[in-house]
Design an enzyme around this catalytic site. Sequence first.
Site, PDB file in Angstrom:
ATOM      1  N   LYS A 155       0.773  -0.972  -0.170  1.00  0.00           N
ATOM      2  CA  LYS A 155      -0.051   0.082  -0.045  1.00  0.00           C
ATOM      3  C   LYS A 155       0.998   1.253  -0.058  1.00  0.00           C
ATOM      4  O   LYS A 155       2.024   1.310   0.633  1.00  0.00           O
ATOM      5  CB  LYS A 155      -0.870   0.038   1.280  1.00  0.00           C
ATOM      6  CG  LYS A 155      -1.875   1.289   1.349  1.00  0.00           C
ATOM      7  CD  LYS A 155      -2.449   1.554   2.599  1.00  0.00           C
ATOM      8  CE  LYS A 155      -3.286   2.541   2.807  1.00  0.00           C
ATOM      9  NZ  LYS A 155      -4.140   2.750   3.968  1.00  0.00           N
ATOM     10  N   GLU A 213     -11.761  10.948  -4.876  1.00  0.00           N
ATOM     11  CA  GLU A 213     -11.923  10.995  -3.518  1.00  0.00           C
ATOM     12  C   GLU A 213     -11.144  11.930  -3.091  1.00  0.00           C
ATOM     13  O   GLU A 213     -11.792  12.625  -2.285  1.00  0.00           O
ATOM     14  CB  GLU A 213     -11.310   9.395  -3.172  1.00  0.00           C
ATOM     15  CG  GLU A 213     -11.312   9.341  -1.414  1.00  0.00           C
ATOM     16  CD  GLU A 213     -10.470   8.243  -1.089  1.00  0.00           C
ATOM     17  OE1 GLU A 213      -9.722   8.308  -0.072  1.00  0.00           O
ATOM     18  OE2 GLU A 213     -10.806   7.234  -1.500  1.00  0.00           O
ATOM     19  N   GLU A 249      -8.588  12.013  12.571  1.00  0.00           N
ATOM     20  CA  GLU A 249      -7.677  10.641  12.985  1.00  0.00           C
ATOM     21  C   GLU A 249      -6.926  11.218  13.864  1.00  0.00           C
ATOM     22  O   GLU A 249      -5.922  11.761  13.914  1.00  0.00           O
ATOM     23  CB  GLU A 249      -7.000  10.350  11.592  1.00  0.00           C
ATOM     24  CG  GLU A 249      -6.122   9.242  11.817  1.00  0.00           C
ATOM     25  CD  GLU A 249      -5.633   8.877  10.489  1.00  0.00           C
ATOM     26  OE1 GLU A 249      -4.576   7.859  10.519  1.00  0.00           O
ATOM     27  OE2 GLU A 249      -5.856   9.249   9.510  1.00  0.00           O
ATOM     28  N   GLU A 253      -7.602  -1.741   2.773  1.00  0.00           N
ATOM     29  CA  GLU A 253      -6.907  -0.666   2.957  1.00  0.00           C
ATOM     30  C   GLU A 253      -6.811  -0.332   4.812  1.00  0.00           C
ATOM     31  O   GLU A 253      -6.054  -0.148   5.167  1.00  0.00           O
ATOM     32  CB  GLU A 253      -7.383   0.550   2.335  1.00  0.00           C
ATOM     33  CG  GLU A 253      -6.593   1.838   2.462  1.00  0.00           C
ATOM     34  CD  GLU A 253      -7.328   3.015   1.948  1.00  0.00           C
ATOM     35  OE1 GLU A 253      -7.061   4.160   2.096  1.00  0.00           O
ATOM     36  OE2 GLU A 253      -8.199   2.865   0.810  1.00  0.00           O
TER      37      GLU A 253
END
Length: 476
Positions: free
Chosen positions: A227, A455, A277, A321
Amino acid sequence: MTIKASIGSGIDLPTLSEARWELAEKASRVLFGGTDVGSGAGRQLVRLTVPLEDTDPLSWLREQRLYPRTYWLGRDGLEVAAVGVADLQEGNPPEGPAALQKRLELLDGLKDPDVRYYGGLRFDPYAEPDEIWRPFGAYRFVLPRFELHRNGDASELVCNLVLPRDAGWSAEILARIEDLATPQEASGGDSWLLPRPMSRTDSPGWSGWKANVEQSLKNFSDGLLDKVVFARRVDFNFDGDLDAIRLMEGLRDATPGCFRFYVEPEEGASFVGASPERLFRREGRAVLSEAVAGTRPRGTSEADDEELREELLSSEKDLSEHTYVRLSIRETLGALCEKLEADEKLSEMKLAQGRHLVSKVRGTLREGVTDAEILEALHPTPAVGGQPKGVALGEIRTMEPFDRGWYAGPVGWIGSGGAEFAVGIRSGLVRGSTLQLFSGAGIVAGSEPEREWAEIEQKIGDFTRMFGIDPGNRQG
């Protein structure tokens, strides 16, 4: 130590002007030896506080002309605006985590749990920095000279002193207290208009973005990478200078449930953001982190919203993910903890402008583990870097045509009894008439360049519409 002013029951709280003079009187007694603050070798931090009537921290911050200027609003509801420097711990590239750890060890002797150093770190301390990020350094933690706190409708004015050093600056400190400005009457959102946006520049543009994603997909198939998170920078230029604190007000009001932050190390360079986050929170030896990955917008109707929720919770790409992030955090914290537990079931983090997959990891740190060690171990998580970490960082350094600076780096505070850091996403850099916005997307096997571009456009649009900019869609 903290020296608090006492207010009798039934007595009206001081106005900001009255609190300022009371704070000056308390500081004078300490600086000129009228108050016993203890004895002994080494420096001592003294925190003076005065309660006052309910005051909006951002309105207060806007009026101050003492730098740096800082703002923090976490999920616990404590809102802090701060100006000036009582103490500073900073470093510049190529200093890395080892140097940071040595500096933060200087803070281990803090005795007052209310004393906090506010600051953050670059995303990549080893990457070559752009000039626009120079004032921020590789890392920067400030014990402010003055703070204004608000928790609910309770406010207080704070002055931090470092003794015996500050005794030599008594006259200047007292003059600074006198110069603390009182906010003007609060103005409504409609009474202040942004300058007009004149241009937009994307870095990389569509062709560069598409090439980066396609190269990463090839690396996945070759087994080199699992990733990588690629970011884009969008520069908006306006026909006049921006008021960064006004932008921060818009973010504060439009982003419940997020960490709101504002860092202005010198006049004219402001890093602002509202991040969903959490990197970690430490209380004593208890530590909490969150895996946040996988994104969908909110719907325009209840039915549409529910459809998007189910789509996110069942998306193979988003679940993959998120798994990379959750397993990485669990493994990383596990090496620092004597006990650890992680959510096995994912849940939804629902925000005003979007939604994410989230799971929590909780642990008890081993004796002696420092905040610097936690930062070095956790950052960057695969949510903003990739997996494996070293390979992903190499891809980002090679392929992104700009310096991330503090974007996606840890932003927060450190104290004796605890610490808290958000990941500095959903953020931008304000310099004069330019607003540079940063946003990223996680690329894994099965990612499509068009969907990942869209996105990021959605994330940029969610951010800019909070203060009246419609960015449009700039693919192609």
